[in-house]
Design a protein around this motif. Structure first.
Motif, PDB file in Angstrom:
ATOM      1  N   UNK A   1     -20.819  45.784 -25.994  1.00  0.00           N
ATOM      2  CA  UNK A   1     -20.057  45.475 -27.372  1.00  0.00           C
ATOM      3  C   UNK A   1     -20.433  45.167 -28.390  1.00  0.00           C
ATOM      4  N   UNK A   2     -19.276  45.209 -29.646  1.00  0.00           N
ATOM      5  CA  UNK A   2     -19.607  44.683 -30.256  1.00  0.00           C
ATOM      6  C   UNK A   2     -21.665  45.952 -31.330  1.00  0.00           C
ATOM      7  N   UNK A   3     -21.826  46.636 -30.104  1.00  0.00           N
ATOM      8  CA  UNK A   3     -23.179  47.553 -30.935  1.00  0.00           C
ATOM      9  C   UNK A   3     -22.604  48.464 -32.029  1.00  0.00           C
ATOM     10  N   UNK A   4     -22.885  49.032 -32.954  1.00  0.00           N
ATOM     11  CA  UNK A   4     -23.295  49.268 -34.261  1.00  0.00           C
ATOM     12  C   UNK A   4     -24.341  50.822 -33.923  1.00  0.00           C
ATOM     13  N   UNK A   5     -24.386  52.075 -34.772  1.00  0.00           N
ATOM     14  CA  UNK A   5     -25.434  52.537 -34.690  1.00  0.00           C
ATOM     15  C   UNK A   5     -26.346  52.854 -34.958  1.00  0.00           C
ATOM     16  N   UNK A   6     -26.972  51.131 -35.773  1.00  0.00           N
ATOM     17  CA  UNK A   6     -27.907  51.188 -36.111  1.00  0.00           C
ATOM     18  C   UNK A   6     -28.407  50.467 -34.971  1.00  0.00           C
ATOM     19  N   UNK A   7     -27.621  49.823 -33.859  1.00  0.00           N
ATOM     20  CA  UNK A   7     -28.222  48.848 -32.782  1.00  0.00           C
ATOM     21  C   UNK A   7     -29.077  50.243 -32.212  1.00  0.00           C
ATOM     22  N   UNK A   8     -28.170  51.256 -31.702  1.00  0.00           N
ATOM     23  CA  UNK A   8     -28.758  52.200 -30.808  1.00  0.00           C
ATOM     24  C   UNK A   8     -30.031  52.721 -31.329  1.00  0.00           C
ATOM     25  N   UNK A   9     -29.841  52.726 -31.892  1.00  0.00           N
ATOM     26  CA  UNK A   9     -31.065  53.642 -33.739  1.00  0.00           C
ATOM     27  C   UNK A   9     -32.305  52.485 -33.047  1.00  0.00           C
ATOM     28  N   UNK A  10     -31.849  51.328 -32.793  1.00  0.00           N
ATOM     29  CA  UNK A  10     -32.690  50.105 -32.985  1.00  0.00           C
ATOM     30  C   UNK A  10     -33.624  50.563 -31.643  1.00  0.00           C
ATOM     31  N   UNK A  11     -32.167  51.064 -30.279  1.00  0.00           N
ATOM     32  CA  UNK A  11     -33.180  50.609 -28.984  1.00  0.00           C
ATOM     33  C   UNK A  11     -33.812  51.883 -29.020  1.00  0.00           C
ATOM     34  N   UNK A  12     -33.636  52.769 -29.728  1.00  0.00           N
ATOM     35  CA  UNK A  12     -34.507  54.119 -30.000  1.00  0.00           C
ATOM     36  C   UNK A  12     -35.783  53.933 -30.106  1.00  0.00           C
ATOM     37  N   UNK A  13     -35.541  53.892 -31.446  1.00  0.00           N
ATOM     38  CA  UNK A  13     -37.021  53.745 -31.841  1.00  0.00           C
ATOM     39  C   UNK A  13     -38.016  52.693 -31.079  1.00  0.00           C
ATOM     40  N   UNK A  14     -36.746  51.506 -29.932  1.00  0.00           N
ATOM     41  CA  UNK A  14     -38.236  50.622 -29.460  1.00  0.00           C
ATOM     42  C   UNK A  14     -38.226  51.575 -28.274  1.00  0.00           C
ATOM     43  N   UNK A  15     -37.616  52.486 -27.286  1.00  0.00           N
ATOM     44  CA  UNK A  15     -37.843  53.316 -26.318  1.00  0.00           C
ATOM     45  C   UNK A  15     -39.134  54.005 -26.818  1.00  0.00           C
ATOM     46  N   UNK A  16     -39.072  54.333 -27.699  1.00  0.00           N
ATOM     47  CA  UNK A  16     -40.388  55.528 -28.567  1.00  0.00           C
ATOM     48  C   UNK A  16     -41.637  55.206 -28.350  1.00  0.00           C
ATOM     49  N   UNK A  17     -41.538  53.465 -29.250  1.00  0.00           N
ATOM     50  CA  UNK A  17     -43.016  53.108 -28.999  1.00  0.00           C
ATOM     51  C   UNK A  17     -43.247  52.229 -28.251  1.00  0.00           C
ATOM     52  N   UNK A  18     -42.124  51.780 -27.170  1.00  0.00           N
ATOM     53  CA  UNK A  18     -42.974  51.780 -25.480  1.00  0.00           C
ATOM     54  C   UNK A  18     -43.149  53.352 -24.569  1.00  0.00           C
ATOM     55  N   UNK A  19     -42.642  54.122 -25.375  1.00  0.00           N
ATOM     56  CA  UNK A  19     -42.896  55.333 -24.255  1.00  0.00           C
ATOM     57  C   UNK A  19     -44.520  55.373 -24.989  1.00  0.00           C
ATOM     58  N   UNK A  20     -44.925  55.621 -26.142  1.00  0.00           N
ATOM     59  CA  UNK A  20     -46.413  55.834 -27.196  1.00  0.00           C
ATOM     60  C   UNK A  20     -46.870  54.839 -26.265  1.00  0.00           C
ATOM     61  N   UNK A  21     -46.665  53.510 -26.246  1.00  0.00           N
ATOM     62  CA  UNK A  21     -47.575  53.009 -25.177  1.00  0.00           C
ATOM     63  C   UNK A  21     -48.414  52.891 -24.092  1.00  0.00           C
ATOM     64  N   UNK A  22     -47.281  53.027 -23.151  1.00  0.00           N
ATOM     65  CA  UNK A  22     -47.515  53.809 -21.711  1.00  0.00           C
ATOM     66  C   UNK A  22     -48.465  54.481 -22.031  1.00  0.00           C
ATOM     67  N   UNK A  23     -48.083  56.021 -23.065  1.00  0.00           N
ATOM     68  CA  UNK A  23     -48.803  57.308 -22.994  1.00  0.00           C
ATOM     69  C   UNK A  23     -50.081  56.363 -23.212  1.00  0.00           C
ATOM     70  N   UNK A  24     -51.016  55.895 -24.185  1.00  0.00           N
ATOM     71  CA  UNK A  24     -51.922  55.184 -23.992  1.00  0.00           C
ATOM     72  C   UNK A  24     -52.345  54.916 -23.994  1.00  0.00           C
ATOM     73  N   UNK A  25     -51.782  53.939 -22.675  1.00  0.00           N
ATOM     74  CA  UNK A  25     -52.304  53.366 -21.457  1.00  0.00           C
ATOM     75  C   UNK A  25     -53.209  54.054 -20.847  1.00  0.00           C
ATOM     76  N   UNK A  26     -52.137  55.616 -20.232  1.00  0.00           N
ATOM     77  CA  UNK A  26     -52.697  56.263 -19.705  1.00  0.00           C
ATOM     78  C   UNK A  26     -53.940  56.897 -20.049  1.00  0.00           C
TER      79      UNK A  26
END
Length: 191
Positions: A163-188
């Motif tokens: 509730x109350x989410x905006x496109x900016x919040x979604x974009x921020x979540x996507x960016x966080x998810x991408x950063x997490x994926x890069x970290x996982x890839x780096x660890x692997x």
């Protein structure tokens, strides 16, 4: 996931593959694509792909082809190290044990995901940080959905936006998810 012979034959959708590489859904009497079969898999629908000429079950080959297309389209989920280990197991004395091990591992992952989801839901309801927790849960579900086949249509629908989410919040979540994926890839890759 398609498992031939594990459910009533009425529930299994029969797909015929013709020599011209076209796939035909015998239930809907229509030609379909690999993307459609991937969608059926995510929805937990059971199907079997048979060679139209020989009648041989080629479901395994088609599922492998779907994975290859997903991996080549930028949706890479299988780390290079894992793929190398998997390839090295072919011809190995342990080869016959690998399929059961991988199935058991995926089942354990699915059960743990369900437990985590239930625990998060219980902690979210009465928490002052409920909004943040819902966003984190939505991000976790998006990240793990690629590993888990959906068993019903309701589970296949995306979680509602907080509730109350905006496109900016979604974009921020996507960016966080991408950063997490890069970290996982780096660890692997470091292994």
């Amino acid at each position: 996931m398609a498992k031939s012979g594990t459910s009533d034959s009425d529930d299994v959708i029969i797909i015929k593959k013709y020599a011209n590489r076209r796939l035909y859904n015998t239930r809907s009497s229509s030609y379909i694509t690999l993307d459609y079969l991937a969608k059926l898999t995510r929805e937990g629908k059971d199907f079997q792909v048979v060679d139209a000429k020989t009648g041989d079950d080629i479901t395994h080959n088609i599922l492998t082809q779907i994975i290859m297309e997903e991996e080549s389209s930028g949706q890479q989920m299988l780390p290079v190290g894992f793929l190398r280990e998997l390839i090295s197991m072919y011809g190995n004395s342990m080869q016959s044990m690998i399929p059961q091990y991988l199935e058991a591992s995926m089942e354990a992952f699915r059960k743990n995901q369900e437990k985590f989801h239930s625990a998060m839901e219980g902690s979210i309801k009465n928490s002052p940080f409920a909004q943040l927790a819902r966003q984190n849960l939505a991000m976790f579900e998006a990240a793990s959905s690629a590993f888990t086949p959906r068993k019903d249509k309701q589970a296949a629908t995306p979680a509602p936006a907080p509730a109350g989410s905006s496109e900016d919040e979604i974009a921020a979540l996507k960016a966080q998810l991408s950063a997490m994926q890069r970290k996982i890839d780096d660890l692997v890759d470091k292994k």
